[in-house]
Design a protein around this motif. Structure first.
Motif, short mmCIF file in Angstrom:
data_model
loop_
_atom_site.label_atom_id
_atom_site.label_comp_id
_atom_site.label_asym_id
_atom_site.label_seq_id
_atom_site.Cartn_x
_atom_site.Cartn_y
_atom_site.Cartn_z
N VAL A 228 0.73 -1.10 0.08
CA VAL A 228 0.08 0.13 0.05
C VAL A 228 0.97 1.26 0.05
CG1 VAL A 228 -1.67 1.39 1.39
CG2 VAL A 228 -2.11 -1.12 1.13
N ALA A 229 2.10 1.42 0.74
CA ALA A 229 2.89 2.32 0.72
C ALA A 229 3.51 2.64 -0.63
CB ALA A 229 4.06 1.83 1.65
N VAL A 230 3.82 1.58 -1.18
CA VAL A 230 4.46 1.83 -2.66
C VAL A 230 3.27 2.34 -3.73
CG1 VAL A 230 5.69 0.69 -4.44
CG2 VAL A 230 6.22 0.21 -2.26
N LEU A 231 2.42 1.81 -3.53
CA LEU A 231 1.21 2.24 -4.56
C LEU A 231 0.97 3.57 -4.21
CD1 LEU A 231 -0.96 -1.19 -4.64
CD2 LEU A 231 0.65 -0.29 -6.53
N SER A 232 0.72 3.90 -2.88
CA SER A 232 0.35 5.17 -2.52
C SER A 232 1.25 6.26 -3.28
CB SER A 232 0.21 5.29 -1.20
OG SER A 232 -0.70 4.77 -0.50
N LEU A 233 2.71 6.18 -2.87
CA LEU A 233 3.52 6.96 -3.53
C LEU A 233 3.54 6.86 -5.11
CD1 LEU A 233 6.17 8.59 -3.16
CD2 LEU A 233 7.33 6.58 -3.12
N PHE B 93 3.13 7.66 14.90
CA PHE B 93 1.97 8.18 15.69
C PHE B 93 1.28 9.59 15.34
CE2 PHE B 93 2.89 4.42 18.50
CZ PHE B 93 2.00 3.91 18.22
N PRO B 94 2.06 10.57 15.42
CA PRO B 94 1.77 12.21 15.09
C PRO B 94 1.57 12.06 13.60
CG PRO B 94 4.11 11.94 15.62
CD PRO B 94 3.34 10.49 16.02
N LEU B 95 2.25 11.56 12.54
CA LEU B 95 2.39 11.45 11.52
C LEU B 95 0.94 10.77 10.83
CD1 LEU B 95 3.52 12.09 8.41
CD2 LEU B 95 4.54 9.91 8.61
N ALA B 96 0.77 9.68 11.38
CA ALA B 96 -0.65 9.00 10.99
C ALA B 96 -1.87 9.75 11.41
CB ALA B 96 -0.72 7.36 11.56
N GLY B 97 -1.83 10.51 12.51
CA GLY B 97 -2.69 11.04 12.97
C GLY B 97 -3.20 12.46 12.23
N ILE B 98 -2.03 12.92 11.87
CA ILE B 98 -2.23 14.40 10.91
C ILE B 98 -2.73 14.06 9.78
CG2 ILE B 98 -0.97 16.02 9.77
CD1 ILE B 98 0.89 16.28 12.00
N LEU B 99 -2.34 12.84 8.93
CA LEU B 99 -2.94 12.41 7.71
C LEU B 99 -4.23 12.02 7.91
CD1 LEU B 99 -0.10 10.35 6.21
CD2 LEU B 99 -0.68 12.44 5.34
N LEU B 100 -4.46 11.22 9.03
CA LEU B 100 -6.06 11.20 9.24
C LEU B 100 -6.97 12.25 9.01
CD1 LEU B 100 -7.57 8.27 9.44
CD2 LEU B 100 -7.37 8.70 12.11
N LEU B 101 -6.60 13.24 10.01
CA LEU B 101 -7.27 14.51 10.12
C LEU B 101 -7.25 15.24 8.88
CD1 LEU B 101 -5.98 15.62 13.52
CD2 LEU B 101 -8.38 14.81 13.10
N LEU B 102 -6.19 15.30 8.08
CA LEU B 102 -6.29 15.94 6.84
C LEU B 102 -7.18 15.47 5.71
CD1 LEU B 102 -2.35 17.06 6.55
CD2 LEU B 102 -4.25 18.39 6.88
N THR B 103 -7.13 13.99 5.85
CA THR B 103 -7.81 12.95 4.99
C THR B 103 -9.31 13.57 5.14
OG1 THR B 103 -6.23 11.55 4.62
CG2 THR B 103 -8.32 10.98 4.08
N VAL B 104 -9.73 13.30 6.39
CA VAL B 104 -11.12 13.93 6.70
C VAL B 104 -11.38 15.21 6.30
CG1 VAL B 104 -12.91 13.96 8.36
CG2 VAL B 104 -11.40 12.20 8.44
N ALA B 105 -10.84 16.02 6.45
CA ALA B 105 -11.01 17.69 6.33
C ALA B 105 -10.98 17.62 4.74
CB ALA B 105 -9.92 18.54 6.95
N ALA C 252 3.33 7.34 2.23
CA ALA C 252 3.90 5.90 2.08
C ALA C 252 4.76 5.61 3.42
CB ALA C 252 4.91 5.98 0.81
N LEU C 253 5.42 6.63 4.01
CA LEU C 253 6.04 6.43 5.08
C LEU C 253 4.96 5.86 6.26
CD1 LEU C 253 8.78 6.91 6.51
CD2 LEU C 253 7.94 9.40 7.14
N ALA C 254 3.86 6.81 6.45
CA ALA C 254 2.93 6.49 7.58
C ALA C 254 2.71 4.86 7.07
CB ALA C 254 1.73 7.10 7.43
N PHE C 255 2.20 4.46 6.10
CA PHE C 255 1.88 3.12 5.85
C PHE C 255 3.11 2.19 6.08
CE2 PHE C 255 -1.89 4.53 3.50
CZ PHE C 255 -2.93 3.84 4.25
#
Length: 209
Positions: free
Chosen positions: A45-50, A171-183, A66-69
């Motif tokens: 998933v990380a490679v495909l996302s990149l 953990f902070p990276l995944a949390g930020i990506l999660l919030l940014l995705t929802v927004a 990619a880094l988060a996954f």
């Protein structure tokens, strides 16, 4: 042959489905196998996302995703419940968000990935429960990881070396990506609604002078 589980008879489709997406988790060995599977799923998933983000012209976002996954996959391999839940949530939000804005890919493949990631959530939760209240001492025994091939070392040795040092980044990276995705999904959904032309018509009444 059947006693050893090597029967040549084909397995029923429902059993195959259960083994893939709702496997029996009865020991730390089963948890370890699912953790290895989850690590490879997260890496793919990380490679495909990149790749997809580079094609869409947003390489920086692709690097962070990619880094988060990948780091999340390392956490899954190391039996982190929080990492398993965050990776599953991040992929789920992307999947649901894609459907909401009409930009989703192959729903069948994405559904399979979601179920595989959810299997890791089950496995890590059960592993934590066994460690807290073991029913049998064998439940606490971690299987030895193979280091024979390059792929073995990549999936078995690398996460153990990387995760303790990078979990504070994940953990902070995944949390930020999660919030940014929802927004981002909410904003794009509102923009799509605003772009829809108003079907109401205005009637002009002309009266003779």
């Amino acid at each position: 042959m059947q006693t050893l589980g090597l029967s040549s008879q084909p397995q029923p489709a429902d059993n195959l489905f259960k083994r893939l997406f709702w496997p029996a988790i009865e020991s730390q060995y089963d948890v370890d196998l699912l953790g290895q599977q989850g690590f490879w799923v997260c890496t793919i998933v990380a490679v495909l996302s990149l790749v997809v983000m580079i094609i869409l012209g947003t390489p920086i976002t692709g690097v962070f995703a990619a880094l988060a996954f990948f780091l999340g996959g390392c956490g899954v391999r190391q039996r982190s419940v929080a990492a398993a839940v965050l990776v599953f949530s991040l992929y789920l939000v992307n999947f649901v968000g894609g459907i909401a804005i009409g930009a989703f890919g192959n729903p069948l493949i994405q559904g399979v990935v979601l179920m595989l990631l959810f299997a890791n959530v089950r496995a890590t939760v059960l592993s934590r429960r066994w460690m807290a209240e073991p029913v049998d001492p064998i439940d606490q025994e971690f299987p030895e990881r193979s280091m024979m091939t390059i792929t073995d070392r990549f999936a078995n040795k690398l996460p153990a070396a990387v995760w303790p040092k990078t979990r504070y980044i994940f953990f902070p990276l995944a949390g930020i990506l999660l919030l940014l995705t929802v927004a981002g999904v909410v904003i794009m959904k509102r923009q799509a609604r605003a772009a829809v032309p108003d079907d109401t018509t205005t009637t002009l009444e002309v009266t003779p002078h």
